[in-house]
Design an enzyme around this catalytic site. Structure first.
Site, PDB file in Angstrom:
ATOM      1  N   ASP A 128      92.825  80.425  65.534  1.00  0.00           N
ATOM      2  CA  ASP A 128      94.156  80.134  66.084  1.00  0.00           C
ATOM      3  C   ASP A 128      94.994  81.405  66.231  1.00  0.00           C
ATOM      4  OD1 ASP A 128      93.133  77.616  65.738  1.00  0.00           O
ATOM      5  OD2 ASP A 128      94.403  77.102  64.035  1.00  0.00           O
TER       6      ASP A 128
ATOM      7  N   ASP B  96      84.595  78.156  63.298  1.00  0.00           N
ATOM      8  CA  ASP B  96      85.118  79.514  63.007  1.00  0.00           C
ATOM      9  C   ASP B  96      84.893  79.914  61.554  1.00  0.00           C
ATOM     10  OD1 ASP B  96      87.221  77.895  62.039  1.00  0.00           O
ATOM     11  OD2 ASP B  96      88.811  79.048  63.042  1.00  0.00           O
TER      12      ASP B  96
ATOM     13  N   GLU C  11      98.719  82.821  56.466  1.00  0.00           N
ATOM     14  CA  GLU C  11      98.457  81.373  56.417  1.00  0.00           C
ATOM     15  C   GLU C  11      97.587  81.027  55.200  1.00  0.00           C
ATOM     16  OE1 GLU C  11      98.947  79.103  59.470  1.00  0.00           O
ATOM     17  OE2 GLU C  11      98.445  77.430  58.142  1.00  0.00           O
TER      18      GLU C  11
ATOM     19  N   GLU D  42      84.354  73.564  67.600  1.00  0.00           N
ATOM     20  CA  GLU D  42      85.294  73.040  66.595  1.00  0.00           C
ATOM     21  C   GLU D  42      84.647  73.060  65.215  1.00  0.00           C
ATOM     22  OE1 GLU D  42      88.592  73.087  66.967  1.00  0.00           O
ATOM     23  OE2 GLU D  42      88.317  71.735  68.671  1.00  0.00           O
TER      24      GLU D  42
ATOM     25  N   GLY E 141      98.189  69.946  66.090  1.00  0.00           N
ATOM     26  CA  GLY E 141      96.890  70.587  66.315  1.00  0.00           C
ATOM     27  C   GLY E 141      96.912  71.593  67.448  1.00  0.00           C
ATOM     28  N   LEU E 142      98.099  72.095  67.803  1.00  0.00           N
ATOM     29  CA  LEU E 142      98.189  73.102  68.870  1.00  0.00           C
ATOM     30  C   LEU E 142      98.614  74.460  68.310  1.00  0.00           C
ATOM     31  CD1 LEU E 142      99.777  70.883  71.681  1.00  0.00           C
ATOM     32  CD2 LEU E 142      97.367  71.489  71.380  1.00  0.00           C
ATOM     33  N   SER E 143      98.489  74.599  66.997  1.00  0.00           N
ATOM     34  CA  SER E 143      98.661  75.891  66.328  1.00  0.00           C
ATOM     35  C   SER E 143     100.060  76.479  66.427  1.00  0.00           C
ATOM     36  CB  SER E 143      97.643  76.906  66.850  1.00  0.00           C
ATOM     37  OG  SER E 143      96.357  76.485  66.541  1.00  0.00           O
ATOM     38  N   SER E 144     101.050  75.640  66.172  1.00  0.00           N
ATOM     39  CA  SER E 144     102.407  76.197  66.148  1.00  0.00           C
ATOM     40  C   SER E 144     102.542  77.180  64.986  1.00  0.00           C
ATOM     41  CB  SER E 144     103.448  75.084  66.041  1.00  0.00           C
ATOM     42  OG  SER E 144     103.265  74.361  64.859  1.00  0.00           O
ATOM     43  N   SER E 145     101.855  76.940  63.880  1.00  0.00           N
ATOM     44  CA  SER E 145     102.023  77.870  62.755  1.00  0.00           C
ATOM     45  C   SER E 145     101.379  79.221  63.052  1.00  0.00           C
ATOM     46  CB  SER E 145     101.514  77.278  61.443  1.00  0.00           C
ATOM     47  OG  SER E 145     100.204  76.818  61.581  1.00  0.00           O
TER      48      SER E 145
HETATM   49  C1  GLA Z   1      92.237  74.433  62.544  1.00  0.00           C
HETATM   50  C2  GLA Z   1      92.023  75.784  61.904  1.00  0.00           C
HETATM   51  C3  GLA Z   1      91.061  76.634  62.726  1.00  0.00           C
HETATM   52  C4  GLA Z   1      89.762  75.863  63.008  1.00  0.00           C
HETATM   53  C5  GLA Z   1      90.065  74.463  63.526  1.00  0.00           C
HETATM   54  C6  GLA Z   1      88.837  73.612  63.663  1.00  0.00           C
HETATM   55  O1  GLA Z   1      92.857  74.594  63.787  1.00  0.00           O
HETATM   56  O2  GLA Z   1      93.256  76.464  61.792  1.00  0.00           O
HETATM   57  O3  GLA Z   1      90.805  77.841  62.075  1.00  0.00           O
HETATM   58  O4  GLA Z   1      88.969  75.806  61.863  1.00  0.00           O
HETATM   59  O5  GLA Z   1      90.983  73.779  62.714  1.00  0.00           O
HETATM   60  O6  GLA Z   1      88.011  74.127  64.657  1.00  0.00           O
END
Ligand code: GLA
Length: 379
Positions: free
Chosen positions: A167, A32, A155, A29, A119-123
């Site tokens: 993501d 990246d 993004e 976490e 925080g599950l990356s819908s975008s």
């Molecule tokens: C968000 C960002 C990712 C990553 C995480 C933290 O999800 O979109 O690129 O940096 O936070 O690990």
């Protein structure tokens, strides 16, 4: 079904259907954007797209989740501050056109069950879904990593959120029953099988990530400052990825306490990911769980991106039978935790955490027992 919804809205069947999953990060976490390592999995919650070509240059977009529609011309793609949900689609379309991929007008709908701002990356799923939609509809030759980078660019530059590449990468390239080990410096990756006797359980705190964007930018800058100082006092490193624990000790006198802690999180987290991949490949899920726990402590104490709700969820998880590991996942300040739980204990785990969270904070947690799923390019 997205096909039926398309028919209801536009009165004709779609030509192309795409499914882009959300993701959960198992470990790695805030690494990246430091050129480090991550180990996410795509989940069985997705944003789905259906659409067909039009003869002109108009794109009509219907959002099932917002129950609203927008349209734009491919010849003049601008940001829309009223319907921000459409900007992911506009951004991806704009950058494809800018790169010389001639798009055609289209009618499309999209929607799904990845919770927003959790925080599950819908975008990322919307961006990747849009790119794969154009690729499939128009049979564009798009290299997978190019597609991922383009989705991230939408993004970063169009929507204006400074995220890393994790993501979009996992939404495009996840694999069923596998996690994905990614080196964010050279973008080499491999899929790591998940054992079927353990479950990935996601607990959604229900708290929207209020501070997430501003604090994310603060962390990003702190990492850059730490790199600059380590480079000028110890040795010429390019990013925290290059910093060893010994470098960090050597730089300690030059770093403020805050920068030292931020850097220590990233340096130790990268080590944890490398070990996590090794132990997962050898089937040692107990050790994998310990690494998840250590990741949480590091995010809470050194990187300081956890929250009261996330800590409560993780501490509840640690007390449950059958739990191998638990940590916050994603950017932090709300959103979700990720838990590795023995399969036979997963249902009872979900129930106990739900009850405990309600008792402790009076809040409702939504809990998803996930299957690692195929990314949008594989489905
Ligand atoms: C968000 C960002 C990712 C990553 C995480 C933290 O999800 O979109 O690129 O940096 O936070 O690990």
């Amino acid at each position: 079904m997205i096909e039926r919804d398309f028919f209801t809205v536009y009165g004709a069947p779609p030509e192309t259907v795409v499914r882009a999953p959300g993701r959960v990060n198992l470990i790695g976490e805030h690494t990246d954007y430091n050129d480090g390592f991550v180990l996410p999995a795509a989940i069985d919650r997705s944003i789905d797209f259906a659409g067909r070509k039009r003869a002109d240059r108009l794109v009509r977009v219907h959002s099932l989740d917002f129950d609203a529609a927008v349209e734009f011309s491919l010849d003049d793609i601008q940001k829309d501050s009223n319907n921000r949900w459409g900007n992911y689609i506009r951004g991806v379309s704009k950058y494809l056109e800018e790169d010389g991929h001639r798009l055609s007008g289209a009618d499309l709908i999209f929607g799904g069950n990845v919770p927003r701002e959790a925080g599950l990356s819908s975008s990322a799923a919307v961006e990747v879904g849009t790119a794969v939609f154009w690729r499939n509809l128009l049979r564009l030759e798009l290299d997978p990593v190019y597609l991922v980078k383009l989705a991230r660019k939408a993004e970063n530059q169009f929507v204006g959120v400074p995220c890393g590449i994790m993501d979009q990468f996992i939404s495009a390239l996840g694999r069923q029953d596998h996690a994905l080990f990614l080196d964010c410096r050279n973008l080499s990756y491999r899929h790591v099988p998940l054992r079927d006797d353990v479950k990935v359980v996601v607990c959604n705190s229900g708290v929207k990530r209020a501070l997430a964007q501003s604090e994310y930018e603060v962390r990003l800058n702190q990492c850059r400052q730490a790199v600059a100082q380590i480079a000028s006092t110890v040795r010429p490193v390019k990013s925290l990825r290059d910093v060893t624990p010994a470098d960090l000790e050597a730089a300690r006198p030059a770093l403020s306490e805050v920068l030292f802690r931020r850097a220590r999180h990233v340096v130790t987290e990268n080590q944890r990911v490398l070990e996590a991949v090794r132990v997962l490949e050898s089937g040692d899920v107990e050790r994998f769980g310990e690494l998840m726990d250590a990741s949480h402590e590091s995010l809470r104490d050194d990187y300081q991106v956890s929250s009261k709700e996330l800590d409560v969820l993780v501490e509840l998880a640690w007390k449950q039978p059958g739990v191998l590991g638990a940590r916050m996942t994603g950017a932090g300040f709300g959103g979700c935790t990720v838990n590795l739980v023995r399969q036979e204990a997963a249902e009872a785990f979900a129930e106990a955490v739900r009850r405990g969270y309600q008792d402790a904070l009076g809040l409702k947690a939504e809990i998803y027992i996930c299957e690692a799923s195929e990314g949008a390019l594989g489905a």
